[in-house]
Design a protein around this motif. Structure first.
Motif, PDB file in Angstrom:
ATOM      1  N   ASN A   1      -7.994  -0.981  -4.398  1.00 30.31           N
ATOM      2  CA  ASN A   1      -8.153  -2.432  -4.293  1.00 30.31           C
ATOM      3  C   ASN A   1      -7.279  -3.015  -3.189  1.00 30.31           C
ATOM      4  OD1 ASN A   1     -10.003  -2.459  -6.381  1.00 30.31           O
ATOM      5  ND2 ASN A   1      -8.474  -2.938  -7.934  1.00 30.31           N
ATOM      6  N   LEU A   2      -6.055  -2.524  -3.072  1.00 30.74           N
ATOM      7  CA  LEU A   2      -5.170  -3.005  -2.010  1.00 30.74           C
ATOM      8  C   LEU A   2      -5.711  -2.644  -0.631  1.00 30.74           C
ATOM      9  CD1 LEU A   2      -1.617  -2.171  -3.417  1.00 30.74           C
ATOM     10  CD2 LEU A   2      -2.597  -4.433  -3.071  1.00 30.74           C
TER      11      LEU A   2
ATOM     12  N   ILE B   1       0.840  -1.196   0.000  1.00 30.30           N
ATOM     13  CA  ILE B   1       0.000   0.000   0.000  1.00 30.30           C
ATOM     14  C   ILE B   1       0.875   1.246   0.000  1.00 30.30           C
ATOM     15  CG2 ILE B   1      -1.659   1.337   1.356  1.00 30.30           C
ATOM     16  CD1 ILE B   1      -2.901  -1.332   2.238  1.00 30.30           C
ATOM     17  N   GLU B   2       1.904   1.253   0.811  1.00 26.08           N
ATOM     18  CA  GLU B   2       2.795   2.416   0.880  1.00 26.08           C
ATOM     19  C   GLU B   2       3.543   2.620  -0.432  1.00 26.08           C
ATOM     20  OE1 GLU B   2       2.774   4.661   3.233  1.00 26.08           O
ATOM     21  OE2 GLU B   2       1.229   3.483   4.218  1.00 26.08           O
ATOM     22  N   LYS B   3       3.964   1.525  -1.066  1.00 23.03           N
ATOM     23  CA  LYS B   3       4.663   1.628  -2.348  1.00 23.03           C
ATOM     24  C   LYS B   3       3.752   2.221  -3.423  1.00 23.03           C
ATOM     25  CE  LYS B   3       7.884  -2.224  -1.799  1.00 23.03           C
ATOM     26  NZ  LYS B   3       8.263  -3.549  -2.303  1.00 23.03           N
ATOM     27  N   VAL B   4       2.518   1.746  -3.472  1.00 24.27           N
ATOM     28  CA  VAL B   4       1.585   2.234  -4.483  1.00 24.27           C
ATOM     29  C   VAL B   4       1.190   3.673  -4.181  1.00 24.27           C
ATOM     30  CG1 VAL B   4      -0.676   1.884  -5.543  1.00 24.27           C
ATOM     31  CG2 VAL B   4       0.767  -0.073  -5.047  1.00 24.27           C
ATOM     32  N   ARG B   5       1.023   4.009  -2.916  1.00 26.39           N
ATOM     33  CA  ARG B   5       0.701   5.386  -2.533  1.00 26.39           C
ATOM     34  C   ARG B   5       1.826   6.329  -2.954  1.00 26.39           C
ATOM     35  NH1 ARG B   5      -1.007   5.242   3.045  1.00 26.39           N
ATOM     36  NH2 ARG B   5      -3.070   4.853   2.220  1.00 26.39           N
ATOM     37  N   SER B   6       3.057   5.894  -2.750  1.00 22.94           N
ATOM     38  CA  SER B   6       4.213   6.691  -3.161  1.00 22.94           C
ATOM     39  C   SER B   6       4.242   6.850  -4.684  1.00 22.94           C
ATOM     40  CB  SER B   6       5.498   6.027  -2.674  1.00 22.94           C
ATOM     41  OG  SER B   6       6.621   6.676  -3.174  1.00 22.94           O
TER      42      SER B   6
ATOM     43  N   MET C   1      -8.403  -4.238   4.414  1.00 23.06           N
ATOM     44  CA  MET C   1      -9.498  -4.069   5.363  1.00 23.06           C
ATOM     45  C   MET C   1     -10.270  -5.378   5.546  1.00 23.06           C
ATOM     46  SD  MET C   1     -10.819  -0.294   4.259  1.00 23.06           S
ATOM     47  CE  MET C   1     -12.208  -0.276   5.357  1.00 23.06           C
ATOM     48  N   LYS C   2     -10.507  -6.109   4.474  1.00 24.41           N
ATOM     49  CA  LYS C   2     -11.205  -7.393   4.570  1.00 24.41           C
ATOM     50  C   LYS C   2     -10.399  -8.369   5.405  1.00 24.41           C
ATOM     51  CE  LYS C   2     -13.868  -7.280   0.280  1.00 24.41           C
ATOM     52  NZ  LYS C   2     -14.037  -7.881  -1.058  1.00 24.41           N
TER      53      LYS C   2
ATOM     54  N   ASN D   1      -8.201  -7.647   7.767  1.00 26.07           N
ATOM     55  CA  ASN D   1      -8.280  -7.228   9.170  1.00 26.07           C
ATOM     56  C   ASN D   1      -9.627  -7.585   9.776  1.00 26.07           C
ATOM     57  OD1 ASN D   1      -5.729  -6.226   9.393  1.00 26.07           O
ATOM     58  ND2 ASN D   1      -6.299  -4.122   8.933  1.00 26.07           N
ATOM     59  N   ASN D   2     -10.683  -7.441   9.007  1.00 26.17           N
ATOM     60  CA  ASN D   2     -12.012  -7.769   9.493  1.00 26.17           C
ATOM     61  C   ASN D   2     -12.134  -9.261   9.819  1.00 26.17           C
ATOM     62  OD1 ASN D   2     -14.656  -7.178  10.228  1.00 26.17           O
ATOM     63  ND2 ASN D   2     -15.440  -7.602   8.192  1.00 26.17           N
ATOM     64  N   LYS D   3     -11.573 -10.109   8.963  1.00 25.25           N
ATOM     65  CA  LYS D   3     -11.603 -11.561   9.210  1.00 25.25           C
ATOM     66  C   LYS D   3     -10.826 -11.910  10.474  1.00 25.25           C
ATOM     67  CE  LYS D   3     -12.245 -13.254   4.529  1.00 25.25           C
ATOM     68  NZ  LYS D   3     -11.652 -14.012   3.411  1.00 25.25           N
ATOM     69  N   LYS D   4      -9.697 -11.231  10.688  1.00 23.66           N
ATOM     70  CA  LYS D   4      -8.887 -11.495  11.884  1.00 23.66           C
ATOM     71  C   LYS D   4      -9.656 -11.128  13.150  1.00 23.66           C
ATOM     72  CE  LYS D   4      -4.310 -10.924   9.831  1.00 23.66           C
ATOM     73  NZ  LYS D   4      -3.114 -10.091   9.782  1.00 23.66           N
ATOM     74  N   ARG D   5     -10.392 -10.028  13.124  1.00 24.18           N
ATOM     75  CA  ARG D   5     -11.133  -9.586  14.299  1.00 24.18           C
ATOM     76  C   ARG D   5     -12.305 -10.501  14.599  1.00 24.18           C
ATOM     77  NH1 ARG D   5     -11.272  -3.128  13.086  1.00 24.18           N
ATOM     78  NH2 ARG D   5      -9.059  -2.791  13.387  1.00 24.18           N
ATOM     79  N   ILE D   6     -12.957 -11.014  13.552  1.00 23.97           N
ATOM     80  CA  ILE D   6     -14.112 -11.875  13.746  1.00 23.97           C
ATOM     81  C   ILE D   6     -13.695 -13.228  14.310  1.00 23.97           C
ATOM     82  CG2 ILE D   6     -15.928 -13.135  12.537  1.00 23.97           C
ATOM     83  CD1 ILE D   6     -16.215 -10.711  10.698  1.00 23.97           C
ATOM     84  N   SER D   7     -12.564 -13.735  13.850  1.00 29.05           N
ATOM     85  CA  SER D   7     -12.130 -15.073  14.261  1.00 29.05           C
ATOM     86  C   SER D   7     -11.683 -15.156  15.676  1.00 29.05           C
ATOM     87  CB  SER D   7     -10.974 -15.543  13.384  1.00 29.05           C
ATOM     88  OG  SER D   7     -11.399 -15.643  12.064  1.00 29.05           O
TER      89      SER D   7
END
Length: 48
Positions: free
Chosen positions: A33-34, A4-9, A39-40, A42-48
């Motif tokens: 998209n990245l 994400i940081e590479k593409v943002r740069s 986010m998806k 991270n959301n899966k990690k929190r739900i599990s």
């Protein structure tokens, strides 16, 4: 997260260098998209 940081740069460089609007839009879409994928994940990690 590094991707994400590479593409943002890359997006910032494209904007400051005056690249075409279509190039900037493509990079921006790739960044979006990245971010959504991250986010998806991270959301899966929190739900599990």
């Amino acid at each position: 997260m590094k991707n994400i940081e590479k593409v943002r740069s890359r997006l910032n460089r494209a904007i400051s260098s005056g690249y075409s609007k279509s190039t900037i839009l493509n990079i921006s879409r790739h960044l979006d998209n990245l971010i959504v994928a991250h986010m998806k994940l991270n959301n899966k990690k929190r739900i599990s």
